[in-house]
Design a protein around this motif. Structure first.
Motif, PDB file in Angstrom:
ATOM      1  N   LEU A  23      79.765  68.791  67.511  1.00  0.00           N
ATOM      2  CA  LEU A  23      79.894  67.645  66.793  1.00  0.00           C
ATOM      3  C   LEU A  23      79.253  66.560  67.652  1.00  0.00           C
ATOM      4  CD1 LEU A  23      80.467  65.861  64.302  1.00  0.00           C
ATOM      5  CD2 LEU A  23      82.732  65.594  65.356  1.00  0.00           C
ATOM      6  N   LEU A  24      79.734  66.549  68.668  1.00  0.00           N
ATOM      7  CA  LEU A  24      78.845  65.424  69.912  1.00  0.00           C
ATOM      8  C   LEU A  24      77.551  65.834  70.096  1.00  0.00           C
ATOM      9  CD1 LEU A  24      81.771  65.319  72.750  1.00  0.00           C
ATOM     10  CD2 LEU A  24      81.096  63.606  70.910  1.00  0.00           C
ATOM     11  N   GLU A  34      74.370  65.447  56.851  1.00  0.00           N
ATOM     12  CA  GLU A  34      74.908  66.866  56.228  1.00  0.00           C
ATOM     13  C   GLU A  34      75.422  67.765  57.376  1.00  0.00           C
ATOM     14  OE1 GLU A  34      72.698  64.824  53.733  1.00  0.00           O
ATOM     15  OE2 GLU A  34      71.774  65.541  55.453  1.00  0.00           O
ATOM     16  N   MET A  35      74.767  67.810  58.349  1.00  0.00           N
ATOM     17  CA  MET A  35      75.229  68.674  59.534  1.00  0.00           C
ATOM     18  C   MET A  35      76.531  67.917  60.163  1.00  0.00           C
ATOM     19  SD  MET A  35      75.099  70.973  61.690  1.00  0.00           S
ATOM     20  CE  MET A  35      73.491  71.671  62.209  1.00  0.00           C
ATOM     21  N   MET A  40      82.478  68.196  60.889  1.00  0.00           N
ATOM     22  CA  MET A  40      83.683  67.536  60.529  1.00  0.00           C
ATOM     23  C   MET A  40      84.828  68.276  59.626  1.00  0.00           C
ATOM     24  SD  MET A  40      82.533  63.573  60.577  1.00  0.00           S
ATOM     25  CE  MET A  40      84.229  62.994  60.143  1.00  0.00           C
ATOM     26  N   GLN A  41      84.235  69.055  58.943  1.00  0.00           N
ATOM     27  CA  GLN A  41      85.130  69.831  57.868  1.00  0.00           C
ATOM     28  C   GLN A  41      85.428  71.281  58.513  1.00  0.00           C
ATOM     29  OE1 GLN A  41      82.510  70.500  54.418  1.00  0.00           O
ATOM     30  NE2 GLN A  41      82.696  68.233  53.822  1.00  0.00           N
ATOM     31  N   GLN A  71      78.719  55.926  59.566  1.00  0.00           N
ATOM     32  CA  GLN A  71      79.412  55.730  58.226  1.00  0.00           C
ATOM     33  C   GLN A  71      80.323  57.138  57.799  1.00  0.00           C
ATOM     34  OE1 GLN A  71      76.135  54.369  55.819  1.00  0.00           O
ATOM     35  NE2 GLN A  71      76.645  52.253  56.057  1.00  0.00           N
ATOM     36  N   CYS A  72      79.515  58.172  58.169  1.00  0.00           N
ATOM     37  CA  CYS A  72      80.258  59.376  57.982  1.00  0.00           C
ATOM     38  C   CYS A  72      81.511  59.558  58.826  1.00  0.00           C
ATOM     39  CB  CYS A  72      79.222  60.562  58.151  1.00  0.00           C
ATOM     40  SG  CYS A  72      79.721  62.255  57.948  1.00  0.00           S
ATOM     41  N   LEU A  73      81.055  59.045  60.155  1.00  0.00           N
ATOM     42  CA  LEU A  73      82.449  59.436  60.954  1.00  0.00           C
ATOM     43  C   LEU A  73      83.458  58.472  60.657  1.00  0.00           C
ATOM     44  CD1 LEU A  73      80.211  59.670  64.336  1.00  0.00           C
ATOM     45  CD2 LEU A  73      81.764  61.313  63.346  1.00  0.00           C
ATOM     46  N   GLY A  74      83.134  57.204  60.215  1.00  0.00           N
ATOM     47  CA  GLY A  74      84.040  56.091  59.722  1.00  0.00           C
ATOM     48  C   GLY A  74      84.663  56.538  58.766  1.00  0.00           C
ATOM     49  N   GLN A  75      84.526  57.206  57.718  1.00  0.00           N
ATOM     50  CA  GLN A  75      85.240  57.670  56.618  1.00  0.00           C
ATOM     51  C   GLN A  75      86.520  58.801  57.133  1.00  0.00           C
ATOM     52  OE1 GLN A  75      82.558  59.841  54.093  1.00  0.00           O
ATOM     53  NE2 GLN A  75      81.584  57.895  53.543  1.00  0.00           N
TER      54      GLN A  75
END
Length: 150
Positions: A23-24, A34-35, A40-41, A71-75
């Motif tokens: 992830l990092l 998308e990656m 994250m899932q 924004q993706c990480l913030g969810q």
């Protein structure tokens, strides 16, 4: 003996020579949103992981100016890491101001507050606002002064 499935090992535990997880690394190398969502899932993925420099996924996405990834990480509620400094005392706002990413700066200010632009700590003497000036990021300085009326 507990055996970790290969799939989980690759997504969760494998690290490169800089201490980056998958992830990092994806955040650092500006991979697709998308990656990031896919990683994250995956079971066992630690969205709060840090590399050898103490940088988390938020730092790396901010350094690249990737608002979509932030924004993706913030969810993810586990990723409330917006004001956490790395091992050198730099916050994601430091990297955003250094790179001149005005829209990312605005988004991070919504997360940490305007005072985040003026915070220092025992490791770093420069605030994100000062970093923008040092890096000649006129757009960041001008936008901040006009938008936030300091």
């Amino acid at each position: 003996e507990h055996v970790v499935p290969f799939r989980d090992f690759c997504a969760s535990f494998a690290r490169d020579k800089h201490g980056n997880t998958m992830l990092l690394s994806a955040c650092a190398k500006q991979r697709s949103k998308e990656m990031i969502q896919f990683l994250m899932q995956q079971p066992g993925v630690d969205v709060c992981a840090v590399n050898h420099d103490g940088m988390n996924a938020i730092h790396l996405a901010a350094q690249s100016g990737r608002l979509d990834i932030l924004q993706c990480l913030g969810q993810d509620k586990r990723a409330d890491l917006f004001a956490i400094p790395d091992r050198f005392g730099r916050t994601p706002l430091h990297f955003t101001c250094e790179g001149g990413y005005v829209f990312v700066m605005d988004w991070l200010i919504q997360k940490v507050g305007v005072k985040g632009m003026f915070r220092t700590n025992h490791l770093v003497a420069e605030t994100p606002f000062h970093v923008a000036g040092e890096m000649n990021q006129f757009g960041v300085i001008a936008h901040f002064i006009v938008q936030y009326a300091i």
